[in-house]
Design a protein around this motif. Structure first.
Motif, PDB file in Angstrom:
ATOM      1  N   ASN A  77      -7.269  14.426   8.305  1.00  0.00           N
ATOM      2  CA  ASN A  77      -5.997  14.505   7.604  1.00  0.00           C
ATOM      3  C   ASN A  77      -5.342  13.137   7.756  1.00  0.00           C
ATOM      4  O   ASN A  77      -5.190  12.636   8.869  1.00  0.00           O
ATOM      5  N   THR A  78      -4.965  12.518   6.650  1.00  0.00           N
ATOM      6  CA  THR A  78      -4.515  11.120   6.696  1.00  0.00           C
ATOM      7  C   THR A  78      -2.991  10.943   6.655  1.00  0.00           C
ATOM      8  O   THR A  78      -2.513   9.827   6.490  1.00  0.00           O
ATOM      9  N   LEU A  79      -2.239  12.017   6.829  1.00  0.00           N
ATOM     10  CA  LEU A  79      -0.782  11.896   6.777  1.00  0.00           C
ATOM     11  C   LEU A  79      -0.267  10.905   7.818  1.00  0.00           C
ATOM     12  O   LEU A  79       0.554  10.029   7.508  1.00  0.00           O
ATOM     13  N   ASP A  80      -0.744  11.019   9.052  1.00  0.00           N
ATOM     14  CA  ASP A  80      -0.260  10.118  10.107  1.00  0.00           C
ATOM     15  C   ASP A  80      -0.713   8.678   9.865  1.00  0.00           C
ATOM     16  O   ASP A  80       0.015   7.732  10.194  1.00  0.00           O
ATOM     17  N   ALA A  81      -1.883   8.504   9.304  1.00  0.00           N
ATOM     18  CA  ALA A  81      -2.329   7.148   8.952  1.00  0.00           C
ATOM     19  C   ALA A  81      -1.376   6.530   7.934  1.00  0.00           C
ATOM     20  O   ALA A  81      -1.007   5.355   8.038  1.00  0.00           O
ATOM     21  N   HIS A  82      -0.941   7.328   6.968  1.00  0.00           N
ATOM     22  CA  HIS A  82      -0.009   6.820   5.955  1.00  0.00           C
ATOM     23  C   HIS A  82       1.362   6.529   6.551  1.00  0.00           C
ATOM     24  O   HIS A  82       2.059   5.611   6.087  1.00  0.00           O
ATOM     25  N   GLU A  88       3.816   4.418  18.984  1.00  0.00           N
ATOM     26  CA  GLU A  88       3.500   5.680  19.655  1.00  0.00           C
ATOM     27  C   GLU A  88       4.714   6.603  19.684  1.00  0.00           C
ATOM     28  O   GLU A  88       4.587   7.817  19.480  1.00  0.00           O
ATOM     29  N   GLY A  89       5.895   6.032  19.923  1.00  0.00           N
ATOM     30  CA  GLY A  89       7.104   6.827  19.936  1.00  0.00           C
ATOM     31  C   GLY A  89       7.387   7.466  18.588  1.00  0.00           C
ATOM     32  O   GLY A  89       7.747   8.651  18.510  1.00  0.00           O
ATOM     33  N   LEU A  90       7.212   6.709  17.523  1.00  0.00           N
ATOM     34  CA  LEU A  90       7.415   7.236  16.182  1.00  0.00           C
ATOM     35  C   LEU A  90       6.364   8.276  15.823  1.00  0.00           C
ATOM     36  O   LEU A  90       6.661   9.329  15.244  1.00  0.00           O
ATOM     37  N   LEU A  91       5.117   7.974  16.194  1.00  0.00           N
ATOM     38  CA  LEU A  91       4.003   8.854  15.832  1.00  0.00           C
ATOM     39  C   LEU A  91       4.081  10.205  16.537  1.00  0.00           C
ATOM     40  O   LEU A  91       3.614  11.213  16.012  1.00  0.00           O
ATOM     41  N   SER A  92       4.688  10.221  17.722  1.00  0.00           N
ATOM     42  CA  SER A  92       4.767  11.470  18.492  1.00  0.00           C
ATOM     43  C   SER A  92       5.738  12.469  17.876  1.00  0.00           C
ATOM     44  O   SER A  92       5.705  13.656  18.195  1.00  0.00           O
ATOM     45  N   GLY A  93       6.601  11.982  16.982  1.00  0.00           N
ATOM     46  CA  GLY A  93       7.545  12.866  16.302  1.00  0.00           C
ATOM     47  C   GLY A  93       7.164  13.069  14.848  1.00  0.00           C
ATOM     48  O   GLY A  93       5.996  12.961  14.479  1.00  0.00           O
ATOM     49  N   THR A  94       8.159  13.365  14.019  1.00  0.00           N
ATOM     50  CA  THR A  94       7.910  13.631  12.599  1.00  0.00           C
ATOM     51  C   THR A  94       8.500  12.554  11.692  1.00  0.00           C
ATOM     52  O   THR A  94       8.686  12.775  10.492  1.00  0.00           O
ATOM     53  N   ALA A  95       8.781  11.387  12.274  1.00  0.00           N
ATOM     54  CA  ALA A  95       9.398  10.302  11.498  1.00  0.00           C
ATOM     55  C   ALA A  95       8.596   9.985  10.238  1.00  0.00           C
ATOM     56  O   ALA A  95       7.389   9.746  10.294  1.00  0.00           O
ATOM     57  N   ASP A  96       9.277  10.013   9.103  1.00  0.00           N
ATOM     58  CA  ASP A  96       8.729   9.633   7.800  1.00  0.00           C
ATOM     59  C   ASP A  96       7.657  10.576   7.252  1.00  0.00           C
ATOM     60  O   ASP A  96       7.025  10.254   6.238  1.00  0.00           O
ATOM     61  N   CYS A  97       7.442  11.713   7.860  1.00  0.00           N
ATOM     62  CA  CYS A  97       6.495  12.691   7.295  1.00  0.00           C
ATOM     63  C   CYS A  97       6.960  13.115   5.903  1.00  0.00           C
ATOM     64  O   CYS A  97       6.183  13.103   4.939  1.00  0.00           O
ATOM     65  N   LEU A  98       8.231  13.483   5.806  1.00  0.00           N
ATOM     66  CA  LEU A  98       8.784  13.937   4.526  1.00  0.00           C
ATOM     67  C   LEU A  98       8.769  12.816   3.503  1.00  0.00           C
ATOM     68  O   LEU A  98       8.434  13.035   2.323  1.00  0.00           O
ATOM     69  N   GLN A 127       6.934  12.895  -0.052  1.00  0.00           N
ATOM     70  CA  GLN A 127       7.710  12.718  -1.280  1.00  0.00           C
ATOM     71  C   GLN A 127       7.151  11.579  -2.123  1.00  0.00           C
ATOM     72  O   GLN A 127       7.105  11.675  -3.356  1.00  0.00           O
ATOM     73  N   GLU A 128       6.708  10.516  -1.469  1.00  0.00           N
ATOM     74  CA  GLU A 128       6.144   9.384  -2.197  1.00  0.00           C
ATOM     75  C   GLU A 128       4.843   9.781  -2.892  1.00  0.00           C
ATOM     76  O   GLU A 128       4.566   9.346  -4.020  1.00  0.00           O
ATOM     77  N   TRP A 183       0.837  -1.194   0.000  1.00  0.00           N
ATOM     78  CA  TRP A 183       0.000   0.000   0.000  1.00  0.00           C
ATOM     79  C   TRP A 183       0.870   1.240   0.000  1.00  0.00           C
ATOM     80  O   TRP A 183       1.772   1.383   0.823  1.00  0.00           O
ATOM     81  N   ARG A 184       0.590   2.145  -0.944  1.00  0.00           N
ATOM     82  CA  ARG A 184       1.350   3.374  -1.105  1.00  0.00           C
ATOM     83  C   ARG A 184       0.466   4.589  -0.800  1.00  0.00           C
ATOM     84  O   ARG A 184      -0.743   4.550  -1.032  1.00  0.00           O
ATOM     85  N   PRO A 185       1.059   5.671  -0.303  1.00  0.00           N
ATOM     86  CA  PRO A 185       0.248   6.806   0.162  1.00  0.00           C
ATOM     87  C   PRO A 185      -0.233   7.750  -0.936  1.00  0.00           C
ATOM     88  O   PRO A 185       0.401   7.904  -1.981  1.00  0.00           O
ATOM     89  N   TYR A 186      -1.357   8.358  -0.644  1.00  0.00           N
ATOM     90  CA  TYR A 186      -1.915   9.445  -1.457  1.00  0.00           C
ATOM     91  C   TYR A 186      -2.833  10.230  -0.538  1.00  0.00           C
ATOM     92  O   TYR A 186      -3.466   9.645   0.349  1.00  0.00           O
ATOM     93  N   GLN A 187      -2.896  11.528  -0.711  1.00  0.00           N
ATOM     94  CA  GLN A 187      -3.816  12.327   0.092  1.00  0.00           C
ATOM     95  C   GLN A 187      -4.779  13.079  -0.812  1.00  0.00           C
ATOM     96  O   GLN A 187      -4.355  13.880  -1.655  1.00  0.00           O
ATOM     97  N   LEU A 188      -6.051  12.800  -0.638  1.00  0.00           N
ATOM     98  CA  LEU A 188      -7.057  13.522  -1.406  1.00  0.00           C
ATOM     99  C   LEU A 188      -7.075  14.992  -1.027  1.00  0.00           C
ATOM    100  O   LEU A 188      -7.369  15.851  -1.858  1.00  0.00           O
ATOM    101  N   ASP A 189      -6.741  15.282   0.227  1.00  0.00           N
ATOM    102  CA  ASP A 189      -6.691  16.679   0.671  1.00  0.00           C
ATOM    103  C   ASP A 189      -5.675  16.820   1.794  1.00  0.00           C
ATOM    104  O   ASP A 189      -5.968  16.556   2.956  1.00  0.00           O
ATOM    105  N   ALA A 190      -4.485  17.251   1.418  1.00  0.00           N
ATOM    106  CA  ALA A 190      -3.406  17.420   2.400  1.00  0.00           C
ATOM    107  C   ALA A 190      -3.560  18.717   3.191  1.00  0.00           C
ATOM    108  O   ALA A 190      -2.821  18.941   4.151  1.00  0.00           O
ATOM    109  N   THR A 191      -4.528  19.561   2.809  1.00  0.00           N
ATOM    110  CA  THR A 191      -4.706  20.847   3.502  1.00  0.00           C
ATOM    111  C   THR A 191      -5.554  20.726   4.766  1.00  0.00           C
ATOM    112  O   THR A 191      -5.639  21.685   5.541  1.00  0.00           O
ATOM    113  N   LEU A 192      -6.169  19.574   4.970  1.00  0.00           N
ATOM    114  CA  LEU A 192      -6.983  19.398   6.171  1.00  0.00           C
ATOM    115  C   LEU A 192      -6.097  19.486   7.412  1.00  0.00           C
ATOM    116  O   LEU A 192      -4.976  18.973   7.421  1.00  0.00           O
ATOM    117  N   PRO A 193      -6.576  20.139   8.477  1.00  0.00           N
ATOM    118  CA  PRO A 193      -5.769  20.248   9.699  1.00  0.00           C
ATOM    119  C   PRO A 193      -5.644  18.904  10.397  1.00  0.00           C
ATOM    120  O   PRO A 193      -6.398  17.971  10.117  1.00  0.00           O
TER     121      PRO A 193
END
Length: 229
Positions: free
Chosen positions: A99-104, A157-167, A171-172, A41-51
């Motif tokens: 906003n589904t960034l963290d889900a991805h 939880e430790g990873l999610l609390s930071g910014t790991a893999d956001c970029l 990029q993907e 499964w690869r990421p996509y965001q229909l709306d990355a502007t959602l808070p």
């Protein structure tokens, strides 16, 4: 066995992606036993502007589709498709468009877990959002889903609390857009062929089988050349 890889570009807030998942599952059952499929499964965001906290769903849909009546027409078609795939969509239960960034991010980490964990997590997130109306942008809901899928809650939880893999996730998504993916789901077969949209099980199984046949032919040709030389 002929191995075929399928990368599914998807967003877990997209109802057609849930329909597409069910249709792919049906397609895999139709394939000959000599075809082995690896799904990622690869990421996509229909709306990355959602808070991060999401947005009131009724307000969001009204803004997106130009009114509640138009939104209802669109979702009536999705309800029909859901019934065909035994998905009891409960759109009225959904209060927040997330906003589904963290889900991805979590889905990305699940790819490093045991076989089946990532697919199980995606299914749990689809069910949580579309059947139970949960906010899949909320960390508590995400951690519950990860744990239920078989991931270590404390590590996640430790990873999610930071910014790991956001970029990396962003990029993907950008790479997918540059490849021409403008809507989801998109099934990329062996990094060569793309099937756009929630196509029927027959369409998907035929496409996968055709790729497998081509690989078998190419392998046979390579073996023949090797024998001759």
């Amino acid at each position: 066995m002929t191995a075929v890889n399928i990368d599914i570009v998807s967003d877990v807030m997209c109802p057609w992606c849930y329909v597409g998942k069910k249709r792919l599952e049906a397609a895999l059952k139709e394939l000959p036993q000599n075809i082995e499929v690896d799904v990622r499964w690869r990421p996509y965001q229909l709306d990355a502007t959602l808070p991060k906290e999401g947005k009131d769903r009724k307000e969001y849909l009204s803004e997106k589709f130009g009114g509640s009546e138009r939104a209802k027409q669109i979702y009536d078609a999705i309800l029909d498709a859901g019934r065909e795939e035994n998905i009891p969509f409960d759109f009225e239960a959904i209060a927040v468009s997330p906003n589904t960034l963290d889900a991805h991010r979590i889905i990305r980490w699940a790819a490093s877990e045991a076989p089946g964990v990532q697919d199980r997590l995606v299914d749990i997130l689809f069910r949580a959002y579309f059947l139970e109306g949960k906010n899949i942008g909320d960390n508590t809901i995400l951690l519950e889903a990860a744990e239920k899928a078989g991931m270590d809650r404390a590590i996640t939880e430790g990873l999610l609390s930071g910014t790991a893999d956001c970029l990396e996730v962003e990029q993907e998504i950008e790479v997918a857009r540059k490849m021409g993916v403008t809507g989801v789901p998109c099934f990329i077969i062996d990094n060569k062929y793309a099937v756009m949209g929630a196509q029927t099980a027959d369409v998907l199984s035929n496409a996968i089988a055709e790729v497998a046949r081509q690989k078998e032919t190419e392998l046979a040709s390579e073996e023949q050349v090797a024998e001759e030389t």
